[in-house]
Design a protein around this motif. Structure first.
Motif, PDB file in Angstrom:
ATOM      1  N   UNK A  82       5.952  -2.590  12.856  1.00  0.00           N
ATOM      2  CA  UNK A  82       6.458  -3.519  11.676  1.00  0.00           C
ATOM      3  C   UNK A  82       5.355  -4.099  11.121  1.00  0.00           C
ATOM      4  N   UNK A  83       4.238  -4.497  11.455  1.00  0.00           N
ATOM      5  CA  UNK A  83       3.094  -4.954  10.840  1.00  0.00           C
ATOM      6  C   UNK A  83       2.579  -3.712  10.083  1.00  0.00           C
ATOM      7  N   UNK A  84       2.610  -2.663  10.491  1.00  0.00           N
ATOM      8  CA  UNK A  84       1.921  -1.606   9.602  1.00  0.00           C
ATOM      9  C   UNK A  84       2.766  -1.181   8.291  1.00  0.00           C
ATOM     10  N   UNK A  85       3.899  -1.345   8.431  1.00  0.00           N
ATOM     11  CA  UNK A  85       5.006  -1.162   7.357  1.00  0.00           C
ATOM     12  C   UNK A  85       4.622  -2.183   6.179  1.00  0.00           C
ATOM     13  N   UNK A  86       4.235  -3.554   6.673  1.00  0.00           N
ATOM     14  CA  UNK A  86       3.906  -4.340   5.653  1.00  0.00           C
ATOM     15  C   UNK A  86       2.575  -4.030   5.289  1.00  0.00           C
ATOM     16  N   UNK A  87       1.599  -3.786   6.197  1.00  0.00           N
ATOM     17  CA  UNK A  87       0.324  -3.478   5.706  1.00  0.00           C
ATOM     18  C   UNK A  87      -0.182  -2.333   4.877  1.00  0.00           C
ATOM     19  N   UNK A  88       0.660  -1.302   5.163  1.00  0.00           N
ATOM     20  CA  UNK A  88       0.382  -0.037   4.556  1.00  0.00           C
ATOM     21  C   UNK A  88       0.525  -0.233   3.007  1.00  0.00           C
ATOM     22  N   UNK A  89       1.698  -0.835   2.609  1.00  0.00           N
ATOM     23  CA  UNK A  89       1.908  -0.807   1.168  1.00  0.00           C
ATOM     24  C   UNK A  89       0.741  -1.428   0.534  1.00  0.00           C
ATOM     25  N   UNK A  90       0.292  -2.647   1.119  1.00  0.00           N
ATOM     26  CA  UNK A  90      -0.978  -3.396   0.613  1.00  0.00           C
ATOM     27  C   UNK A  90      -2.123  -2.494   0.464  1.00  0.00           C
ATOM     28  N   UNK A  91      -2.493  -1.795   1.698  1.00  0.00           N
ATOM     29  CA  UNK A  91      -3.377  -0.741   1.933  1.00  0.00           C
ATOM     30  C   UNK A  91      -3.298   0.376   0.724  1.00  0.00           C
ATOM     31  N   UNK A  92      -2.395   0.824   0.473  1.00  0.00           N
ATOM     32  CA  UNK A  92      -2.110   1.834  -0.495  1.00  0.00           C
ATOM     33  C   UNK A  92      -2.795   1.464  -1.944  1.00  0.00           C
ATOM     34  N   UNK A  93      -1.847  -0.013  -2.107  1.00  0.00           N
ATOM     35  CA  UNK A  93      -2.336  -0.488  -3.592  1.00  0.00           C
ATOM     36  C   UNK A  93      -3.690  -0.664  -3.654  1.00  0.00           C
ATOM     37  N   UNK A  94      -4.406  -1.351  -2.796  1.00  0.00           N
ATOM     38  CA  UNK A  94      -5.662  -1.502  -3.049  1.00  0.00           C
ATOM     39  C   UNK A  94      -6.689  -0.222  -2.704  1.00  0.00           C
ATOM     40  N   UNK A  95      -6.369   0.724  -2.527  1.00  0.00           N
ATOM     41  CA  UNK A  95      -7.081   1.979  -2.733  1.00  0.00           C
ATOM     42  C   UNK A  95      -6.540   2.417  -3.988  1.00  0.00           C
ATOM     43  N   UNK A  96      -5.516   2.469  -4.161  1.00  0.00           N
ATOM     44  CA  UNK A  96      -4.996   3.033  -5.714  1.00  0.00           C
ATOM     45  C   UNK A  96      -5.711   2.324  -6.878  1.00  0.00           C
ATOM     46  N   UNK A  97      -5.799   0.986  -6.568  1.00  0.00           N
ATOM     47  CA  UNK A  97      -6.471   0.247  -7.616  1.00  0.00           C
ATOM     48  C   UNK A  97      -7.972   0.294  -7.626  1.00  0.00           C
ATOM     49  N   UNK A  98      -8.460   0.466  -6.754  1.00  0.00           N
ATOM     50  CA  UNK A  98     -10.065   0.315  -6.809  1.00  0.00           C
ATOM     51  C   UNK A  98     -10.577   1.689  -7.153  1.00  0.00           C
ATOM     52  N   UNK A  99      -9.884   2.895  -6.548  1.00  0.00           N
ATOM     53  CA  UNK A  99     -10.319   4.190  -7.087  1.00  0.00           C
ATOM     54  C   UNK A  99      -9.957   4.431  -8.663  1.00  0.00           C
ATOM     55  N   UNK A 100      -8.702   3.636  -8.919  1.00  0.00           N
ATOM     56  CA  UNK A 100      -8.223   3.772 -10.516  1.00  0.00           C
ATOM     57  C   UNK A 100      -9.345   3.250 -11.370  1.00  0.00           C
ATOM     58  N   UNK A 101      -9.971   2.271 -10.912  1.00  0.00           N
ATOM     59  CA  UNK A 101     -11.086   1.669 -11.828  1.00  0.00           C
ATOM     60  C   UNK A 101     -12.261   2.648 -12.066  1.00  0.00           C
TER      61      UNK A 101
END
Ligand code: GLU
Length: 374
Positions: A82-101
């Protein structure tokens, strides 16, 4: 003759594995965003230099537990899922934003053990990776911790990253963690240990210095890193263990900072082809015409149009023997269709395949990357 350590720019397709402790501050649960920004700058440099980059990122559970303010200490399986379910959303967003720059599009792939071990699912995952790379995206991969139970999970992203590297026929795997490489004495033994810069072959001695599996001495995850090294190097992928504790960790490897390289004797395509030719039991036969034989000899894929007849009960992803009309073996390969569908499309032009099957399949019945000439 001892071989020398390669450089990252020698490689065409690189998998970068990032450990949880590099991304997330384990005590405070804070994200190390400056570090991540520096890594993404390194990735962007290689990407601009036309390298294919794949990221295997841990951190879902660590981020999730910090967002949920779960108490310290080991988590029960259902809690970490369940912690992974919460964390994975955040993790994906962080990668997407940081690479997106850097103008890079990220694509998330969550895999389970079965996706990398079972041939049909393996092929599906591989096609998705190939497509993302063709589109110049950076796949960001993690284990699907929300559904992976203890019997069917990797549990560590070192081995997962090695399987991903094999699956993507990557020629280099970079394991970034909190240690800068393999030392010639197990941790905690009390004597001065020296970093081993180059491992040409993983011998029992090398395994011994990594520490016994499951013991206190295996802390730091060296055992799973050596396991990853075995998977990677036997499949034609070089591997490097390097510290991610400094910013610009990929540039640091290029600048000659300490790290341990594990060399492979093979190249990924040859190793994969050896696996197709040698280790897989063929489940069927495709009989092909002279034109198709000639095309295969020129290095082309096998198209449905060149197939005259299929035999056997094979499923998509199985190995098949390819024979000419006299019955002589021409090649072996992994077939892209189940036997029933294959039988329906023999002799058909690629344009007709969709009409016959009612769905869009692969143009090739056996892709040239999955073919080994006899
Ligand atoms: N898949 C786990 C996560 O994202 C990490 C596994 C590992 O650290 O190797 O939290």
């Amino acid at each position: 003759m001892p071989r020398k350590a390669p450089a990252l720019t020698d490689f065409r397709r690189i998998v970068v594995k990032v450990g949880s402790s590099l991304l997330v501050d384990v005590a405070g649960g804070r994200l190390h965003d400056a570090w991540l920004a520096s890594l993404c700058e390194d990735i962007a440099m290689l990407h601009k230099d036309r390298r294919d980059i794949l990221v295997v990122s841990s951190g879902a559970i660590a981020l999730g537990r910090s967002k949920l303010r779960l108490p310290r200490g080991p988590l029960k399986l259902e809690d970490s899922q369940a912690a992974a379910a919460v964390g994975q959303i955040a993790l994906a967003r962080i990668w997407s934003e940081t690479l997106g720059r850097h103008g890079i599009t990220a694509g998330q792939i969550l895999v389970t053990l079965g996706d990398t071990e079972e041939r049909r699912r393996y092929l599906n995952a591989r096609e998705t990776l190939d497509k993302l790379l063709e589109w110049k995206c950076v796949p960001v991969i993690n284990e699907n911790d929300t559904v992976a139970t203890s019997e069917i999970r990797y549990g560590d992203n070192d081995r997962l990253a090695a399987r991903v590297a094999t699956m993507a026929s990557a020629d280099c795997l970079v394991l970034l963690s909190d240690i800068d490489g393999l030392y010639d004495a197990p941790p905690g033994e009390g004597r001065t240990a020296n970093l081993i810069p180059l491992v040409e072959r993983i011998t029992p001695e090398i395994e011994a210095v990594a520490g016994a599996s499951g013991s206190e001495l295996s802390r730091g995850g060296m055992v799973t890193k050596i396991e990853a090294g075995k998977i990677a190097t036997s499949a034609g992928t070089h591997m490097v263990i390097a510290s991610g504790k400094r910013e610009y960790p990929l540039r640091a490897i290029a600048d000659g900072n300490p790290c341990t390289w594990f060399l492979t004797p093979a190249n990924p395509v040859t190793a994969r082809k050896k696996w197709i030719a040698g280790s897989l039991e063929p489940k069927g036969t495709l009989h092909i015409d002279a034109g198709a034989v000639a095309a295969l000899r020129r290095g082309k894929s096998l198209l449905p149009a060149g197939v005259k007849r299929v035999e056997g009960e094979f499923a998509r992803g199985d190995a098949v023997i390819i024979r000419d009309l006299d019955g002589a073996e021409v090649a072996r390969g992994l077939v892209a269709y189940d036997a029933g569908d294959a039988a329906q499309i023999v002799g058909k032009s690629s344009a007709d395949v969709k009409m016959v099957l009612g769905f869009e399949g692969r143009v090739e019945i056996v892709h040239r990357d999955d073919l080994v000439m006899g």
